[in-house]
Design an enzyme around this catalytic site. Structure first.
Site, short mmCIF file in Angstrom:
data_model
loop_
_atom_site.label_atom_id
_atom_site.label_comp_id
_atom_site.label_asym_id
_atom_site.label_seq_id
_atom_site.Cartn_x
_atom_site.Cartn_y
_atom_site.Cartn_z
N ARG A 147 -34.78 1.74 -18.35
CA ARG A 147 -34.72 3.25 -18.54
C ARG A 147 -33.87 3.79 -18.43
O ARG A 147 -33.63 4.01 -17.34
CB ARG A 147 -36.08 4.42 -18.88
CG ARG A 147 -36.03 5.20 -20.19
CD ARG A 147 -36.79 6.73 -20.24
NE ARG A 147 -35.85 7.28 -19.15
CZ ARG A 147 -37.24 8.76 -18.75
NH1 ARG A 147 -38.28 8.55 -19.85
NH2 ARG A 147 -36.76 9.66 -18.60
N TYR A 159 -33.02 16.46 -20.40
CA TYR A 159 -33.76 15.93 -20.65
C TYR A 159 -34.05 14.37 -19.76
O TYR A 159 -33.13 13.58 -19.78
CB TYR A 159 -34.72 15.53 -21.16
CG TYR A 159 -35.62 14.22 -21.18
CD1 TYR A 159 -37.23 15.05 -20.61
CD2 TYR A 159 -35.83 13.55 -21.08
CE1 TYR A 159 -38.12 14.05 -20.24
CE2 TYR A 159 -36.90 12.35 -20.72
CZ TYR A 159 -38.56 12.64 -20.26
OH TYR A 159 -39.76 12.40 -20.08
N ASP A 209 -35.33 7.61 -23.95
CA ASP A 209 -36.55 8.33 -24.56
C ASP A 209 -35.62 9.28 -24.98
O ASP A 209 -34.70 10.50 -24.38
CB ASP A 209 -37.34 8.58 -23.36
CG ASP A 209 -38.39 9.95 -23.73
OD1 ASP A 209 -38.44 10.21 -25.16
OD2 ASP A 209 -39.33 10.04 -22.67
N HIS A 211 -37.55 11.85 -26.28
CA HIS A 211 -38.02 13.52 -26.34
C HIS A 211 -38.12 14.08 -27.57
O HIS A 211 -38.11 15.09 -27.31
CB HIS A 211 -37.50 13.76 -25.50
CG HIS A 211 -38.64 14.22 -23.77
ND1 HIS A 211 -38.99 14.77 -23.89
CD2 HIS A 211 -39.59 13.68 -22.77
CE1 HIS A 211 -39.79 15.29 -22.60
NE2 HIS A 211 -40.77 14.26 -22.61
N GLU A 235 -37.57 5.75 -27.96
CA GLU A 235 -39.65 5.99 -27.44
C GLU A 235 -39.11 7.60 -28.04
O GLU A 235 -37.80 8.43 -27.67
CB GLU A 235 -39.97 6.22 -26.21
CG GLU A 235 -40.78 7.14 -25.90
CD GLU A 235 -40.97 7.34 -23.71
OE1 GLU A 235 -41.82 8.43 -23.90
OE2 GLU A 235 -40.14 6.40 -23.14
N GLU A 261 -47.27 8.93 -25.24
CA GLU A 261 -47.61 9.21 -24.41
C GLU A 261 -48.70 10.95 -24.52
O GLU A 261 -49.46 10.85 -23.70
CB GLU A 261 -45.90 9.66 -23.23
CG GLU A 261 -45.59 10.61 -23.27
CD GLU A 261 -44.88 10.70 -22.95
OE1 GLU A 261 -44.13 11.80 -22.20
OE2 GLU A 261 -43.68 10.17 -22.10
N ARG A 282 -48.00 3.87 -26.59
CA ARG A 282 -48.05 4.37 -24.80
C ARG A 282 -48.78 5.62 -24.58
O ARG A 282 -48.75 6.00 -23.27
CB ARG A 282 -46.05 4.93 -24.73
CG ARG A 282 -45.21 4.40 -25.39
CD ARG A 282 -44.36 5.00 -25.18
NE ARG A 282 -43.67 6.19 -23.86
CZ ARG A 282 -44.06 6.45 -22.76
NH1 ARG A 282 -44.31 5.03 -21.19
NH2 ARG A 282 -44.23 6.86 -21.69
N GLU A 338 -44.13 2.04 -17.97
CA GLU A 338 -43.06 2.75 -17.22
C GLU A 338 -43.79 3.07 -15.68
O GLU A 338 -44.70 3.04 -15.20
CB GLU A 338 -43.55 4.53 -17.77
CG GLU A 338 -42.57 4.93 -16.93
CD GLU A 338 -43.02 6.49 -17.43
OE1 GLU A 338 -41.63 7.62 -17.70
OE2 GLU A 338 -43.49 6.87 -18.93
N TRP A 401 -39.06 19.93 -26.58
CA TRP A 401 -38.63 19.32 -25.48
C TRP A 401 -38.42 18.34 -25.44
O TRP A 401 -38.12 17.90 -25.26
CB TRP A 401 -39.21 20.76 -24.08
CG TRP A 401 -38.17 20.44 -23.29
CD1 TRP A 401 -38.03 19.99 -22.55
CD2 TRP A 401 -39.78 18.93 -21.34
NE1 TRP A 401 -36.92 19.36 -21.34
CE2 TRP A 401 -38.35 19.09 -20.68
CE3 TRP A 401 -41.03 19.26 -22.48
CZ2 TRP A 401 -39.27 17.74 -19.73
CZ3 TRP A 401 -41.06 17.62 -21.46
CH2 TRP A 401 -40.20 16.83 -19.73
#
Length: 401
Positions: A147, A159, A209, A211, A235, A261, A282, A338, A401
């Site tokens: 990643r 991030y 990612d 995010h 992601e 996630e 995820r 991950e 975030w």
């Protein structure tokens, strides 16, 4: 056999972890991860005050019945606190059952579907050059999937970029605040991956990612601009509360999408999977109800050719990583796992059987999920309150975030 005792261990060897230990009247015990980053004590209280009293005297081998009891019997279903607590119980019970059977957990689940679990590392840098170099370092270590995250010119906090060797977004004291600019990020991201591909070629699997930072149409634009660099996945491109939003992303890009996630149950991802709006799910053992519920999610995903790509950052303890690797070794529709290295203090508190070899993680062959906790050492690291950051736009508007 009965559950004789159960208790929660909160420790902070580098960062905060919540562990549940279940002990039987025959001396066999199991451990489960209950960590919820930034809200750890809420799960510890849920377990201690509400779940553990309901476990004493029950047969630890009745995993399915106990799972249903804790899910349906509470009336207030789902949510990160409830499902993390259930996951801790479930993981500990599978640990006990595998120990009783005298076999590693993956054997109890049905045996191996692969010889090793492909994992991806985190390469991050303050700028493009540093990130490109970090990607090279992980390639040299044998990682096949990486990643890539980088600082963005003009933004002080981005991030995925570590302040030191180990990336840990949670900070002591009240939440940190950073300023976000979607425009700067969208202009910058393609340049990062162009530089990585120029330097390292098309061989390595590259992941990124977002995010939750983009609107659906912005995510479609990003995915389209990244297509020449053949990402393994993009992601969390947009918040997933409105799952219809992912249709718009699909209309504009063929870059694979990974989500989940922060999902806690099969209901959070049912529509995304059934409508084939994502490519990787995820969900993690600790936040999605343990091994028992993860199997249901994976089975649904398999019907639609969606593969697993479980969360595995350092806010999951080695107990969760051990359980995840056994799950990954078994699950037929596996994609990637991950993997972030824990700090040495964490590894000492949680001795484990899993190991990394040539781009793959191996769960180990000891009975159970192969991870334990050194309670004496854990006691030397008391809980240390920490919060995840928040993000705002330049005008002060609170952002994702």
């Amino acid at each position: 056999m009965k559950i004789q005792n159960a208790y929660v261990i909160v420790t902070s060897p580098g960062r905060n972890f919540v562990t549940l230990k279940i002990v039987t009247d025959e001396g066999v015990y199991g451990v489960g991860d209950a960590t919820l980053n930034g809200r750890e004590l809420s799960v510890a209280s849920y377990l201690t005050d509400h779940v553990i009293p309901c476990l004493i005297g029950r047969d630890p081998q009745q995993i399915e019945d106990i799972w249903q009891y804790l899910y349906k019997g509470a009336y207030w279903r789902r949510g990160p606190v409830t499902m993390s607590a259930i996951a801790a119980v479930d993981t500990a019970l599978w640990d006990i059952k595998a120990k009783l059977a005298g076999m590693p957990l993956y054997q109890l689940l049905g045996g191996k579907s692969r010889t090793g679990v492909m994992v991806y590392a985190h390469a991050n840098g303050r700028d493009v050059a540093e990130t490109v170099d970090r990607v090279g370092e992980y390639i040299e270590k044998g990682y096949k999937a990486i990643r890539a995250q980088s600082g963005v010119p003009g933004l002080s906090g981005v991030y995925g970029v570590a302040k030191g060797k180990f990336y840990e977004p949670a900070t002591k004291g009240l939440p940190e605040e950073s300023v976000w600019s979607t425009e700067a990020y969208l202009d910058f991201a393609p340049k990062l991956f162009e530089a990585v591909r120029v330097k390292h070629g098309m061989g390595p699997h590259l992941l990124h990612d977002v995010h939750h930072r983009l609107t659906p149409i912005e995510a479609g634009r990003l995915g389209k601009s990244l297509e020449p660099y053949r990402l393994f996945w993009m992601e969390d491109p947009t918040p997933a509360e409105n799952q219809e939003a992912f249709r718009l992303i699909r209309q504009h890009t063929v870059t694979p999408v990974a989500v989940g996630e922060v999902f806690n149950t099969i209901w959070d991802c049912k529509d995304l999977i059934q409508n084939q709006l994502i490519d990787y799910i995820r969900t993690s053992v600790v936040h999605a109800g343990g091994i028992t519920h993860m199997r249901r999610i994976a089975d649904l995903a398999a019907l639609y050719q969606v593969r697993t790509g479980s969360h595995g950052a350092t806010d999951l303890s080695p107990i969760c990583m051990g359980a995840a690797l056994h799950f990954d070794t078994w699950v037929p529709n596996f994609g990637v796992q991950e993997h972030m290295e824990h700090c040495p203090e964490t590894d000492e508190v949680f001795p484990h059987a899993y190991r990394f070899e040539d781009g793959y993680m191996l769960p180990g062959e000891v009975p159970g999920h192969g991870v334990d906790i050194d309670e004496t050492l854990a006691a030397k690291y008391p809980y240390n309150p920490a919060y995840l950051p928040v993000a705002r736009l330049a005008d002060g508007t609170l952002w994702n975030w």
